[in-house]
Motif scaffolding. Structure first.
Motif, PDB file in Angstrom:
ATOM      1  N   LEU A  17      26.130 -17.091  11.296  1.00 30.21           N
ATOM      2  CA  LEU A  17      25.032 -17.909  11.402  1.00 30.21           C
ATOM      3  C   LEU A  17      25.530 -19.466  11.118  1.00 30.21           C
ATOM      4  O   LEU A  17      25.330 -20.480  11.533  1.00 30.21           O
ATOM      5  CB  LEU A  17      23.895 -17.675  10.481  1.00 30.21           C
ATOM      6  CG  LEU A  17      22.726 -18.614  10.275  1.00 30.21           C
ATOM      7  CD1 LEU A  17      22.096 -18.506  11.850  1.00 30.21           C
ATOM      8  CD2 LEU A  17      21.808 -18.064   9.300  1.00 30.21           C
ATOM      9  N   HIS A  18      26.191 -19.625   9.961  1.00 33.42           N
ATOM     10  CA  HIS A  18      26.598 -20.879   9.398  1.00 33.42           C
ATOM     11  C   HIS A  18      27.652 -21.720  10.356  1.00 33.42           C
ATOM     12  O   HIS A  18      27.917 -22.799  10.225  1.00 33.42           O
ATOM     13  CB  HIS A  18      27.040 -21.045   7.966  1.00 33.42           C
ATOM     14  CG  HIS A  18      28.318 -19.956   7.525  1.00 33.42           C
ATOM     15  ND1 HIS A  18      28.153 -18.318   7.679  1.00 33.42           N
ATOM     16  CD2 HIS A  18      29.641 -20.524   7.322  1.00 33.42           C
ATOM     17  CE1 HIS A  18      28.964 -18.060   7.228  1.00 33.42           C
ATOM     18  NE2 HIS A  18      30.343 -19.056   7.342  1.00 33.42           N
ATOM     19  N   GLU A  19      28.393 -20.644  11.161  1.00 34.97           N
ATOM     20  CA  GLU A  19      29.365 -21.230  11.985  1.00 34.97           C
ATOM     21  C   GLU A  19      28.699 -21.976  13.212  1.00 34.97           C
ATOM     22  O   GLU A  19      29.479 -22.701  13.855  1.00 34.97           O
ATOM     23  CB  GLU A  19      30.414 -20.084  12.326  1.00 34.97           C
ATOM     24  CG  GLU A  19      31.166 -19.708  11.131  1.00 34.97           C
ATOM     25  CD  GLU A  19      32.394 -18.520  11.659  1.00 34.97           C
ATOM     26  OE1 GLU A  19      31.989 -18.174  12.768  1.00 34.97           O
ATOM     27  OE2 GLU A  19      33.048 -18.026  10.784  1.00 34.97           O
ATOM     28  N   LEU A  20      27.320 -21.909  13.479  1.00 38.79           N
ATOM     29  CA  LEU A  20      26.844 -22.527  14.515  1.00 38.79           C
ATOM     30  C   LEU A  20      26.768 -23.918  14.326  1.00 38.79           C
ATOM     31  O   LEU A  20      26.566 -24.883  15.276  1.00 38.79           O
ATOM     32  CB  LEU A  20      25.402 -21.958  14.684  1.00 38.79           C
ATOM     33  CG  LEU A  20      25.335 -20.544  15.203  1.00 38.79           C
ATOM     34  CD1 LEU A  20      23.945 -20.044  14.933  1.00 38.79           C
ATOM     35  CD2 LEU A  20      25.801 -20.331  16.541  1.00 38.79           C
ATOM     36  N   ILE A  21      26.984 -24.419  13.127  1.00 37.92           N
ATOM     37  CA  ILE A  21      26.846 -26.124  12.803  1.00 37.92           C
ATOM     38  C   ILE A  21      28.359 -26.561  13.196  1.00 37.92           C
ATOM     39  O   ILE A  21      29.275 -26.370  12.660  1.00 37.92           O
ATOM     40  CB  ILE A  21      26.551 -26.125  11.307  1.00 37.92           C
ATOM     41  CG1 ILE A  21      25.186 -25.564  10.952  1.00 37.92           C
ATOM     42  CG2 ILE A  21      26.632 -27.925  11.103  1.00 37.92           C
ATOM     43  CD1 ILE A  21      24.705 -25.781   9.595  1.00 37.92           C
ATOM     44  N   SER A  22      28.090 -27.534  14.123  1.00 40.89           N
ATOM     45  CA  SER A  22      29.755 -28.379  14.331  1.00 40.89           C
ATOM     46  C   SER A  22      29.771 -29.558  13.279  1.00 40.89           C
ATOM     47  O   SER A  22      29.413 -30.505  13.524  1.00 40.89           O
ATOM     48  CB  SER A  22      29.342 -29.051  15.799  1.00 40.89           C
ATOM     49  OG  SER A  22      29.117 -27.756  16.804  1.00 40.89           O
ATOM     50  N   TRP A  23      30.323 -29.051  12.311  1.00 39.59           N
ATOM     51  CA  TRP A  23      30.655 -30.249  11.114  1.00 39.59           C
ATOM     52  C   TRP A  23      31.539 -31.268  11.638  1.00 39.59           C
ATOM     53  O   TRP A  23      31.560 -32.299  11.153  1.00 39.59           O
ATOM     54  CB  TRP A  23      31.220 -29.332  10.046  1.00 39.59           C
ATOM     55  CG  TRP A  23      30.690 -28.312   9.294  1.00 39.59           C
ATOM     56  CD1 TRP A  23      30.885 -27.231   9.077  1.00 39.59           C
ATOM     57  CD2 TRP A  23      29.260 -28.799   8.320  1.00 39.59           C
ATOM     58  NE1 TRP A  23      29.872 -26.627   8.567  1.00 39.59           N
ATOM     59  CE2 TRP A  23      29.015 -27.429   8.064  1.00 39.59           C
ATOM     60  CE3 TRP A  23      28.613 -29.861   8.199  1.00 39.59           C
ATOM     61  CZ2 TRP A  23      27.728 -27.316   7.572  1.00 39.59           C
ATOM     62  CZ3 TRP A  23      27.450 -29.789   7.617  1.00 39.59           C
ATOM     63  CH2 TRP A  23      26.867 -28.478   7.121  1.00 39.59           C
ATOM     64  N   GLN A  24      32.452 -30.923  12.798  1.00 37.47           N
ATOM     65  CA  GLN A  24      33.132 -32.130  13.222  1.00 37.47           C
ATOM     66  C   GLN A  24      32.432 -33.322  13.968  1.00 37.47           C
ATOM     67  O   GLN A  24      33.212 -34.344  14.322  1.00 37.47           O
ATOM     68  CB  GLN A  24      34.218 -31.434  14.386  1.00 37.47           C
ATOM     69  CG  GLN A  24      33.417 -30.965  15.554  1.00 37.47           C
ATOM     70  CD  GLN A  24      33.117 -29.504  15.638  1.00 37.47           C
ATOM     71  OE1 GLN A  24      32.729 -28.876  14.522  1.00 37.47           O
ATOM     72  NE2 GLN A  24      33.110 -28.859  16.640  1.00 37.47           N
TER      73      GLN A  24
END
Length: 211
Positions: A17-24
């Motif tokens: 779930l938390h990997e869906l956010i594109s922090w880049q």
């Protein structure tokens, strides 16, 4: 096909779930929250943050959660068992930050209804075997029981700034303050491979949350 049924296609993408956010995305706007009317801690106040600012808050809280869980008795966090972290927070930036920080360290979050009485909060925390609870300082009276059983309370207020006004002038500064309150770094990045090796690694069979 499965027994004559046509199964929907599985699309490629992050498994967690938390990997869906594109922090880049860096300085791009990530979150804009306007509090509701009434007695809500964010009543009619605006909080903004870019991806990098939000990530700074998440990493800071994740480091604190890791520090607490890494010191629980053997047989828990460092040996692979997934911890459950109760989150006693209203709809707010602090709630999103807490959920992401919890997932980042391989734990599951347990949201607690904001209207739940103290005894109900205590029961839920005991039922999930919580070693740490995330709350706001304004709710300190609802977690006084933690002083008796040793449960650690982490005040999410310490990891981001609650805006003091919703005026245009304050709107521009609220996001910048998010960085000021997040000087710590994530356990994933702080000590490199030595620390990362100790972290519980989340996998697709884990819980993300429990109700």
């Amino acid at each position: 096909w499965d027994g004559g049924r046509l199964l929907p296609p599985v699309l490629p993408g992050p498994g967690l779930l938390h990997e869906l956010i594109s922090w880049q995305n860096g300085d791009a706007p990530a979150l804009e929250f306007l509090g509701p009317e009434g007695s809500h801690p964010y009543a009619e106040k605006l909080w903004k943050a870019s991806y990098s600012q939000l990530k700074s808050c998440v990493d800071s809280l994740a480091r604190e959660l890791y520090a607490v869980l890494a010191n629980v008795p053997a047989g828990d966090y460092l040996t692979g068992n997934q911890p459950i972290i109760p989150v006693l927070l209203p709809q707010s930036p602090g709630l999103y930050i807490s959920q992401l920080a919890t997932l980042e360290i391989g734990a599951a979050f347990c949201p607690i209804n904001g209207d739940a009485p103290k005894e109900r909060v205590k029961f839920i925390c005991g039922d999930v075997g919580a070693k740490v609870v995330i709350a706001m300082r304004s709710d300190s009276e609802r977690v006084t029981w933690t002083k008796e059983d040793g449960t650690t309370v982490i005040w999410v207020d310490d990891y981001f700034t609650i805006p003091s006004s919703s005026s245009a002038e304050e709107e521009g500064s609220s996001a910048a303050k998010a960085d000021e309150s997040s000087s710590k770094t994530s356990p994933v990045h702080d000590d490199g491979a030595a620390v990362a090796a100790k972290l519980r690694v989340a996998n697709s069979t884990d819980l993300a949350y429990i109700m």
